[in-house]
Design a protein around this motif. Structure first.
Motif, PDB file in Angstrom:
ATOM      1  N   ALA A 240      22.517  98.297  99.706  1.00 47.86           N
ATOM      2  CA  ALA A 240      22.114  96.943  99.671  1.00 47.86           C
ATOM      3  C   ALA A 240      23.068  95.960  99.786  1.00 47.86           C
ATOM      4  N   TYR A 241      24.193  96.080  99.145  1.00 45.27           N
ATOM      5  CA  TYR A 241      25.134  95.357  99.006  1.00 45.27           C
ATOM      6  C   TYR A 241      26.122  95.365 100.086  1.00 45.27           C
ATOM      7  N   ARG A 242      25.938  94.443 101.341  1.00 48.66           N
ATOM      8  CA  ARG A 242      26.605  94.489 102.444  1.00 48.66           C
ATOM      9  C   ARG A 242      26.581  92.975 102.930  1.00 48.66           C
ATOM     10  N   GLY A 243      27.794  92.763 103.903  1.00 45.84           N
ATOM     11  CA  GLY A 243      27.962  91.330 104.480  1.00 45.84           C
ATOM     12  C   GLY A 243      28.570  90.490 103.553  1.00 45.84           C
ATOM     13  N   VAL A 244      27.876  89.181 103.581  1.00 49.84           N
ATOM     14  CA  VAL A 244      28.425  88.253 102.612  1.00 49.84           C
ATOM     15  C   VAL A 244      28.149  88.581 101.127  1.00 49.84           C
ATOM     16  N   PHE A 245      26.801  88.893 100.915  1.00 45.00           N
ATOM     17  CA  PHE A 245      26.279  89.000  99.566  1.00 45.00           C
ATOM     18  C   PHE A 245      27.148  90.578  99.195  1.00 45.00           C
ATOM     19  N   GLY A 246      27.196  91.469  99.819  1.00 44.98           N
ATOM     20  CA  GLY A 246      27.903  92.487  99.326  1.00 44.98           C
ATOM     21  C   GLY A 246      29.442  92.024  99.072  1.00 44.98           C
ATOM     22  N   SER A 247      30.098  91.442  99.938  1.00 43.03           N
ATOM     23  CA  SER A 247      31.478  90.907  99.531  1.00 43.03           C
ATOM     24  C   SER A 247      31.328  89.877  98.260  1.00 43.03           C
ATOM     25  N   HIS A 248      30.396  89.146  97.914  1.00 42.35           N
ATOM     26  CA  HIS A 248      30.419  88.363  96.692  1.00 42.35           C
ATOM     27  C   HIS A 248      30.090  89.474  95.430  1.00 42.35           C
ATOM     28  N   VAL A 249      29.333  90.415  95.718  1.00 40.76           N
ATOM     29  CA  VAL A 249      29.190  91.301  94.676  1.00 40.76           C
ATOM     30  C   VAL A 249      30.423  92.145  94.069  1.00 40.76           C
ATOM     31  N   GLY A 250      30.994  92.670  95.267  1.00 41.90           N
ATOM     32  CA  GLY A 250      32.162  93.250  94.834  1.00 41.90           C
ATOM     33  C   GLY A 250      33.201  92.451  94.125  1.00 41.90           C
ATOM     34  N   HIS A 251      33.245  90.982  94.374  1.00 40.83           N
ATOM     35  CA  HIS A 251      34.168  90.340  93.587  1.00 40.83           C
ATOM     36  C   HIS A 251      33.283  90.200  91.950  1.00 40.83           C
ATOM     37  N   VAL A 252      32.056  89.857  92.004  1.00 39.49           N
ATOM     38  CA  VAL A 252      31.539  89.859  90.638  1.00 39.49           C
ATOM     39  C   VAL A 252      31.980  91.254  89.800  1.00 39.49           C
ATOM     40  N   LEU A 253      31.710  92.307  90.380  1.00 45.61           N
ATOM     41  CA  LEU A 253      32.051  93.618  89.835  1.00 45.61           C
ATOM     42  C   LEU A 253      33.528  93.504  89.223  1.00 45.61           C
ATOM     43  N   ARG A 254      34.571  92.831  90.134  1.00 42.00           N
ATOM     44  CA  ARG A 254      35.726  93.109  89.488  1.00 42.00           C
ATOM     45  C   ARG A 254      35.912  92.043  88.555  1.00 42.00           C
ATOM     46  N   ARG A 255      35.248  90.827  88.643  1.00 43.21           N
ATOM     47  CA  ARG A 255      35.202  90.103  87.260  1.00 43.21           C
ATOM     48  C   ARG A 255      34.682  90.687  86.157  1.00 43.21           C
ATOM     49  N   LEU A 256      33.478  91.619  86.448  1.00 39.70           N
ATOM     50  CA  LEU A 256      33.373  92.268  85.251  1.00 39.70           C
ATOM     51  C   LEU A 256      34.040  93.051  84.471  1.00 39.70           C
ATOM     52  N   ARG A 257      34.871  93.920  85.332  1.00 41.47           N
ATOM     53  CA  ARG A 257      35.823  95.044  84.923  1.00 41.47           C
ATOM     54  C   ARG A 257      36.900  94.206  84.482  1.00 41.47           C
ATOM     55  N   ARG A 258      37.466  92.966  84.855  1.00 47.08           N
ATOM     56  CA  ARG A 258      38.543  92.265  84.270  1.00 47.08           C
ATOM     57  C   ARG A 258      38.055  91.664  82.719  1.00 47.08           C
ATOM     58  N   ILE A 259      37.076  91.209  82.685  1.00 49.12           N
ATOM     59  CA  ILE A 259      36.352  90.742  81.342  1.00 49.12           C
ATOM     60  C   ILE A 259      36.264  91.672  80.222  1.00 49.12           C
ATOM     61  N   CYS A 260      35.786  93.075  80.840  1.00 48.83           N
ATOM     62  CA  CYS A 260      35.603  94.383  80.048  1.00 48.83           C
ATOM     63  C   CYS A 260      36.999  94.584  79.317  1.00 48.83           C
ATOM     64  N   ARG A 261      37.929  94.552  80.079  1.00 45.57           N
ATOM     65  CA  ARG A 261      39.317  94.870  79.808  1.00 45.57           C
ATOM     66  C   ARG A 261      39.950  93.867  78.728  1.00 45.57           C
ATOM     67  N   ARG A 262      39.394  92.784  78.884  1.00 42.43           N
ATOM     68  CA  ARG A 262      39.873  91.795  77.882  1.00 42.43           C
ATOM     69  C   ARG A 262      39.544  92.131  76.632  1.00 42.43           C
ATOM     70  N   TYR A 263      38.102  92.832  76.505  1.00 43.65           N
ATOM     71  CA  TYR A 263      37.561  93.169  75.408  1.00 43.65           C
ATOM     72  C   TYR A 263      37.777  94.630  74.906  1.00 43.65           C
ATOM     73  N   GLY A 264      38.469  95.100  75.780  1.00 41.52           N
ATOM     74  CA  GLY A 264      38.991  96.595  75.427  1.00 41.52           C
ATOM     75  C   GLY A 264      38.035  97.656  75.874  1.00 41.52           C
ATOM     76  N   ALA A 265      37.176  97.432  76.915  1.00 42.16           N
ATOM     77  CA  ALA A 265      36.241  98.211  77.386  1.00 42.16           C
ATOM     78  C   ALA A 265      36.641  98.653  78.648  1.00 42.16           C
ATOM     79  N   ASP A 266      36.358  99.998  79.248  1.00 41.10           N
ATOM     80  CA  ASP A 266      36.631 100.415  80.596  1.00 41.10           C
ATOM     81  C   ASP A 266      35.448 101.234  80.967  1.00 41.10           C
ATOM     82  N   PRO A 267      34.512 100.792  81.516  1.00 37.49           N
ATOM     83  CA  PRO A 267      33.335 101.178  81.397  1.00 37.49           C
ATOM     84  C   PRO A 267      33.348 102.256  82.940  1.00 37.49           C
TER      85      PRO A 267
END
Length: 889
Positions: A240-267
């Motif tokens: 379901a994550y395709r086109g402009v929406f999918g591109s945004h969601v991909g960056h949201v997930l990268r932001r999530l991974r970045r913040i998790c690393r800040r708190y010491g998590a690697d889900p």
């Protein structure tokens, strides 16, 4: 082995189809999937199991008595039975969890469930890409719930693209999880007083990308205890994550991974989809890291009968005397009533909110006319825009079996388990093969052969598919199209990331490396970010306001004037054409007329009324070339892609008599213009090409116009979009090219990758376009080939024969380029060597390009329930220019 049975002779082959083969999408179900997903077996299902015939017999019953000349079925396709393949329970599975599953009838898991669960348990991100209803949920529930049982502090984040799917999966997890897990929803329907509780106590949080983007990441300090203990991130229905929406969601997930690393998590990321091409590549692109795919489906499948159904031509005529087919909505309503009358639990998927209301009402009326008033209350509609409590009640009634038939938008396409469906009706192609198979897979979950009927609309692509079954059954689903480098996506996402935590050079590879660095320089120059030795900092007040769904503004509330009651919402981008003053608005079968649209307060005030007319918006549109990025020279024809500017303004609306479409009156509107900078593909034909096509000056505009319509209708065959995601313009002399030109452009700010896909697959695209136009049985053009439901010029002029000749010239030039040794190479724009050029002003095509606009298929989701309102449209003629751009700006 699958078989094709031609029932009604297809149109003569043109020899220009050019479609590749592929594997058939497959579905299936675990015998205990109903219990696994927490859904009831359904009202009267035990009794009905013996009375509702298998799919093939059900289809034969529906067609009994149909005169041969009105026979609507063009092909019947049988999906074969598939035997199950199981494996033993992994030793690491929590014993209490395994006991609960065995109590629900899961003796052993399917092979793909074990393979995916093992990878996730071992710390490898995985995507499970098996058939619809194949029990993909268990693949992430096994490792995630086991981890939660072993570590009383661990947490899981579950992301769903629709609220219906999220609530369904919440119920599933709640039935399996230990009480200490406390699964809970955190979405737009969660009351404010409950949100703090969810953040503090829940260890399985069910949410969506919107809430992650707006509610969790910006407040990561408050969520720090959850984020530092995050073990798994589940991304359901990832296609379901395709086109402009999918591109945004991909960056949201990268932001999530970045913040998790800040708190010491690697889900570990676990993704699931029944309909995604190249699953490992698509999943890795989405989450920004390596992902392993599990694709070998071990679940059984009971088989299905899949019919292609094209309503016959009628004696009615439309614009310029073109013959009209019986409408897909009318046939879908008739099928829905027929199936409900036979006790078959049925979903009818339609393309727009208004159609959902209309099909359900027509089906109820047919049942009442047949003396089956007892079944009227068991038919309803489901769509986005309903209030949360209305959606929950409809979902409950559908899952329990109280409702037998439901007309729905794609809001019910994804995931939610509805046990024991006997049939699915698709009123029109849903835009992608992925969606078609997802919708078709909603049937057959009770281990007996189901029936799927695809009812073709009066539309070029639907007509093509009805007569080219291999384009449906012999082709893999489309690749997921995203463009993370789109500056309209990347720029806002970098601002959001910087507002959460200052960006450092070490972060940039996650966001595109050099592309991100160049974008950061532009953001600093614009004053959005500040560069400091430690990194890039957000320079604005508050936090960035970024709409990841690109829906064109906040939703507009629909308020009843007499009571102040909130009826529902429409997407802000569609409000101009759907809830302008004087517009007819339909909500759950009730009709209202809009008294006032207040754009500042984002609300439309309506009163109940039952007029004998509908409303159709009209607008004006301009288009100009900003920049040419790539060029292919093909002799007398040139193909190019680049950036264009589109300006759109709704200027009036028509009242049309219900049923006939007769125009009763037209009223002016005073609404602001909306701007769109996007990407396009365009073809130019020089004087020699026009001469070879044997079209004179009088016929040229209509020939280009007809080719443009057909090309827009067919591009969704190759790109992950539908025609409502696209716009177009054709003209015998465009001021920016100096020659005859046909444009097709993306209807999303910055583009969505669809035009580039057309440029890359130009020959396949135009061969299928030519085949559709040439094989249509109409004489001079109809909605099945060259007429458009959203034409800016009222489908005038159109020259069907001229369009075929124009397409022949383009295809001949493409073939000649291949025969000369190789596909023609791209010529990048001169400025491309030094990076993107500054936009250069270009005079847009000016003139009154009016387009009527009616409710139509969703362009993009709005509030997480998987479906969005949208608007249809057309425009009036200009000397030589034509616009098809009914899009949400």
């Amino acid at each position: 082995m699958t078989t094709l049975h031609p029932v009604r002779p297809a149109a003569p082959p043109s020899g220009r189809e050019g479609l590749s083969g592929g594997e058939l999408p497959e579905g299936g179900e675990h015998p205990a999937a109903t219990e696994l997903h927490g859904a009831a077996a359904g009202h009267g299902s035990a009794q009905r199991a013996g009375t509702v015939p298998p799919g093939a017999e059900l289809l034969e019953d529906l067609l009994a008595g149909t005169p041969e000349e009105e026979h609507p079925v063009t092909h019947v396709h049988h999906l074969p039975v598939r035997d199950p393949s199981t494996l033993s329970w992994p030793e690491w599975v929590d014993p209490a969890l395994r006991a609960r599953l065995q109590e629900r009838g899961v003796a052993e898991p399917w092979r793909h469930q074990v393979e995916a669960a093992q990878l996730a348990h071992d710390g490898t991100s995985v995507v499970v890409a098996t058939g619809t209803a194949s029990g993909k949920s268990l693949a992430y529930q096994l490792p995630a719930l086991t981890r939660l049982a072993e570590d009383q502090r661990a947490c899981v984040l579950y992301l769903a693209p629709t609220k219906a799917l999220a609530r369904d999966q919440l119920a599933s997890v709640a039935a399996l999880a230990d009480p200490s897990v406390r699964p809970a929803a955190y979405d737009g329907d969660t009351p404010a007083e409950e949100r703090d509780w969810v953040r503090r106590h829940s260890r399985w949080i069910v949410t969506n990308p919107d809430m992650l983007h707006r509610g969790v990441l910006p407040a990561h300090q408050r969520w720090s205890s959850t984020l530092r203990r995050l073990a798994y991130v589940v991304i359901d229905e990832c296609h379901a994550y395709r086109g402009v929406f999918g591109s945004h969601v991909g960056h949201v997930l990268r932001r999530l991974r970045r913040i998790c690393r800040r708190y010491g998590a690697d889900p570990v990321f676990v993704l699931a989809s029944a309909t995604v091409a190249e699953p490992a590549v698509a999943a890795a692109r989405l989450v920004g890291g390596p992902v392993v795919a599990v694709t070998d489906d071990g679940s059984p499948r009971p088989g299905a009968t899949f019919a292609l159904w094209e309503p016959p031509l009628t004696e009615r005529t439309g614009e310029h005397g073109a013959p009209l087919r019986r409408s897909a909505a009318a046939d879908a309503a008739g099928l829905l009533a027929d199936l409900v009358e036979r006790g078959a639990r049925t979903l009818a998927f339609v393309r727009s909110r208004r159609s959902a209301e209309s099909v359900a009402e027509q089906a109820r009326r047919l049942l009442l006319d047949r003396g089956r008033g007892d079944l009227v209350r068991r038919v309803d509609s489901y769509r986005g825009g309903y209030l949360p409590e209305e959606r929950r009640e409809l979902e409950r009634s559908l899952s329990s079996g109280e409702l037998l038939g439901v007309a729905t938008t794609n809001a019910l396409e994804l995931g939610i388990d509805i046990a024991g469906l006997d049939a699915v009706v698709l009123a029109g192609y849903p835009g992608t093969l992925a969606s078609l198979w997802q919708q078709a897979g909603r049937a057959g979950r009770a281990q007996r052969e189901s029936l799927v009927v695809f009812v073709a609309r009066d539309d070029p692509l639907d007509h093509y598919l009805a007569h080219h079954p291999r384009a449906v059954f012999g082709r893999p689903v489309e690749a997921t199209v995203t463009d993370p480098a789109n500056p309209y996506v990347l720029g806002p996402q970098l601002c959001s990331a910087a507002a959460e935590l200052p960006l450092t050079p070490e972060d940039l590879p996650d966001f595109g490396g050099p592309v991100a660095e160049a974008q950061l320089e532009e953001l600093v120059a614009a004053g959005s970010l500040r560069r400091r030795p430690a990194g890039w900092y957000w320079a604005g007040r508050g936090r960035p306001d970024v709409d990841i769904r690109g829906s064109g503004g906040e939703p507009v509330a629909i308020i009843e004037s007499g009571t102040g009651r909130l009826l529902g919402t429409v997407d802000g981008g569609a409000a101009h054409s759907t809830v302008h003053a004087g517009a007819l608005y339909v909500h759950r079968g009730e009709t209202y007329v809009v008294d006032e649209l207040d754009l500042d307060d984002a609300c439309a005030v309506v009163h109940a009324d039952s007029p004998e007319w509908t409303t159709v918006a009209r607008d004006v549109t301009d288009l100009g070339i900003v920049r040419t990025d790539r060029t292919r020279r093909l002799g007398t024809v040139t193909a190019q892609t680049g950036v264009v500017d589109v300006t759109n303004q709704v200027v009036a609306y028509q009242r049309r008599r219900a049923g006939t479409g007769e125009v009763l009156a037209e009223f002016p509107l005073d609404l602001p213009a909306r701007q769109l900078r996007t990407r396009a593909v365009w073809l130019t034909l020089d004087a020699d090409a026009v001469a070879r096509a044997d079209v004179d000056d009088l016929a040229l505009p209509g020939s280009l116009h007809a080719a443009e319509h057909a090309a827009i209708g067919i591009l969704p065959l190759l790109a992950t979009c539908d025609r409502w995601d696209l716009g177009g313009l054709s003209t015998a002399l465009h001021p920016d090219t100096g020659t005859a030109t046909v444009f097709v452009y993306d209807g999303h700010p910055g583009g969505a990758g669809f035009a580039e896909r057309g440029f890359a697959a130009l020959r396949r695209w135009l061969r299928a376009t030519r085949a559709t136009v040439a094989s249509c049985e109409c004489e001079s053009g109809c909605p099945s080939c060259v007429q458009s439901p959203k034409c800016g010029n009222g489908n005038d002029p159109l020259d069907k024969a001229g369009a075929v000749r124009v397409l022949d010239v383009v295809l001949d030039e493409l073939a000649a380029a291949e025969e000369s040794g190789a596909e023609p190479e791209d010529e990048p724009a001169d400025e491309a060597a030094d990076g993107p050029a500054e936009p250069t002003p270009a005079g847009p095509v000016r003139g009154l390009l009016r387009r009527p606009s009616t409710s139509r298929a969703a362009v993009r989701p709005v509030d997480g329930d998987g479906e969005a309102p949208a608007a249809d449209g057309d425009t009036a003629p200009d000397s030589g220019g034509h616009v098809e751009d009914d899009l949400v700006f």
